[in-house]
Design a protein around this motif. Structure first.
Motif, PDB file in Angstrom:
ATOM      1  N   TYR A 132       7.411  20.531  89.010  1.00 13.75           N
ATOM      2  CA  TYR A 132       8.429  19.811  88.626  1.00 13.75           C
ATOM      3  C   TYR A 132       8.905  19.688  87.213  1.00 13.75           C
ATOM      4  CZ  TYR A 132       7.275  18.003  93.330  1.00 13.75           C
ATOM      5  OH  TYR A 132       7.027  18.153  94.712  1.00 13.75           O
ATOM      6  N   ASP A 133      10.166  19.423  87.113  1.00 17.13           N
ATOM      7  CA  ASP A 133      10.695  19.331  85.614  1.00 17.13           C
ATOM      8  C   ASP A 133      10.295  17.769  85.180  1.00 17.13           C
ATOM      9  OD1 ASP A 133      12.725  17.502  86.474  1.00 17.13           O
ATOM     10  OD2 ASP A 133      14.439  18.788  86.157  1.00 17.13           O
ATOM     11  N   VAL A 134      10.924  17.550  83.852  1.00 14.52           N
ATOM     12  CA  VAL A 134      10.623  16.310  83.190  1.00 14.52           C
ATOM     13  C   VAL A 134      11.263  14.882  84.145  1.00 14.52           C
ATOM     14  CG1 VAL A 134      12.629  16.373  81.725  1.00 14.52           C
ATOM     15  CG2 VAL A 134      10.752  15.123  80.938  1.00 14.52           C
ATOM     16  N   TYR A 135      12.174  15.273  84.771  1.00 18.80           N
ATOM     17  CA  TYR A 135      12.845  14.201  85.524  1.00 18.80           C
ATOM     18  C   TYR A 135      12.135  14.020  86.727  1.00 18.80           C
ATOM     19  CZ  TYR A 135      16.287  14.842  81.623  1.00 18.80           C
ATOM     20  OH  TYR A 135      16.870  15.087  80.496  1.00 18.80           O
ATOM     21  N   GLY A 136      11.229  14.825  87.271  1.00 17.43           N
ATOM     22  CA  GLY A 136      10.730  14.580  88.556  1.00 17.43           C
ATOM     23  C   GLY A 136      11.109  15.483  89.793  1.00 17.43           C
ATOM     24  N   ASN A 137      12.252  16.502  89.166  1.00 15.53           N
ATOM     25  CA  ASN A 137      12.961  17.290  90.201  1.00 15.53           C
ATOM     26  C   ASN A 137      12.084  18.496  90.399  1.00 15.53           C
ATOM     27  OD1 ASN A 137      15.197  15.272  90.216  1.00 15.53           O
ATOM     28  ND2 ASN A 137      15.939  16.319  88.436  1.00 15.53           N
ATOM     29  N   ALA A 138      12.014  18.941  91.634  1.00 16.21           N
ATOM     30  CA  ALA A 138      11.358  20.241  92.135  1.00 16.21           C
ATOM     31  C   ALA A 138      12.056  21.259  91.603  1.00 16.21           C
ATOM     32  CB  ALA A 138      10.916  20.280  93.829  1.00 16.21           C
ATOM     33  N   LEU A 139      11.388  22.340  90.863  1.00 15.90           N
ATOM     34  CA  LEU A 139      11.962  23.612  90.423  1.00 15.90           C
ATOM     35  C   LEU A 139      11.272  24.607  91.579  1.00 15.90           C
ATOM     36  CD1 LEU A 139      11.172  23.167  86.763  1.00 15.90           C
ATOM     37  CD2 LEU A 139      13.329  23.172  87.918  1.00 15.90           C
ATOM     38  N   VAL A 140       9.920  24.572  91.796  1.00 14.37           N
ATOM     39  CA  VAL A 140       9.190  25.406  92.800  1.00 14.37           C
ATOM     40  C   VAL A 140       8.453  24.814  93.812  1.00 14.37           C
ATOM     41  CG1 VAL A 140       7.251  27.114  93.238  1.00 14.37           C
ATOM     42  CG2 VAL A 140       8.745  27.118  91.222  1.00 14.37           C
ATOM     43  N   MET A 141       8.554  24.765  95.043  1.00 14.87           N
ATOM     44  CA  MET A 141       7.956  24.091  96.050  1.00 14.87           C
ATOM     45  C   MET A 141       7.321  24.772  97.173  1.00 14.87           C
ATOM     46  SD  MET A 141      10.959  21.110  97.051  1.00 14.87           S
ATOM     47  CE  MET A 141      12.306  22.380  97.521  1.00 14.87           C
ATOM     48  N   ASN A 142       6.141  24.324  97.280  1.00 11.47           N
ATOM     49  CA  ASN A 142       5.193  24.908  98.531  1.00 11.47           C
ATOM     50  C   ASN A 142       4.738  26.128  98.152  1.00 11.47           C
ATOM     51  OD1 ASN A 142       5.253  22.322  99.427  1.00 11.47           O
ATOM     52  ND2 ASN A 142       6.774  22.943 101.099  1.00 11.47           N
ATOM     53  N   GLU A 143       4.463  26.633  96.847  1.00 13.96           N
ATOM     54  CA  GLU A 143       3.833  27.963  96.880  1.00 13.96           C
ATOM     55  C   GLU A 143       2.500  27.954  97.341  1.00 13.96           C
ATOM     56  OE1 GLU A 143       5.128  31.059  95.547  1.00 13.96           O
ATOM     57  OE2 GLU A 143       7.033  29.906  95.592  1.00 13.96           O
ATOM     58  N   ALA A 144       2.153  28.972  98.173  1.00 13.87           N
ATOM     59  CA  ALA A 144       0.752  28.849  98.376  1.00 13.87           C
ATOM     60  C   ALA A 144      -0.211  29.416  97.324  1.00 13.87           C
ATOM     61  CB  ALA A 144       0.519  29.965  99.570  1.00 13.87           C
TER      62      ALA A 144
END
Length: 145
Positions: A132-144
């Motif tokens: 997540y970035d500084v604002y709490g927004n996902a950049l990468v999700m659910n990488e194993a």
């Protein structure tokens, strides 16, 4: 002329919607079996002391074993939230990407480097990491990992 273009665009859009609604389209969830649902916002940190310790441990491991790109990316990590073991779990990496004193030139490459480093650090049979970035927004999700 512009009015005619707007009407034409509206007719085309309406036709597309009508075809889409009558063609039997349906939503299909492509999330891997056992994967957590997508967490687009950083979850609440219920144990800041533990998440900061996880971040310190992660940065130390990356400093000792990571690639140059991973080491640079790890300096952006602020907290690592979540619970995991060698079988399963979820990790949520909070960073200062898109903020901080030095901007990141390629936020997605930095986030991917962190996900890869976490995978190298921890290896679970069914574990997932999100960045997540500084604002709490996902950049990468659910990488194993």
């Amino acid at each position: 002329m512009r009015t005619r273009s707007n009407r034409s665009a509206a007719l085309v859009l309406g036709a597309c919607l009508a075809v889409g609604l009558t063609s039997g389209c349906e939503w299909t969830d492509t999330t891997a079996q056992g994967a957590p649902s997508e967490q687009e916002k950083l979850p609440t940190d219920t144990d800041e002391k533990q998440s900061k310790k996880h971040a310190d441990d992660f940065r130390a491991w990356v400093d000792a074993h990571g690639t140059r790109e991973q080491k640079k990316a790890a300096s952006r990590v602020r907290r690592v939230i979540g619970e995991w073991d060698d079988k399963t779990g979820n990790a949520y990496i909070s960073t200062d990407i898109n903020g901080g004193t030095k901007p990141v030139k390629d936020p997605m490459a930095t986030a991917r480097a962190l996900a890869t480093a976490f995978d190298d650090w921890k290896d679970a049979k069914e574990g997932y990491v999100s960045v997540y970035d500084v604002y709490g927004n996902a950049l990468v999700m659910n990488e194993a990992f």
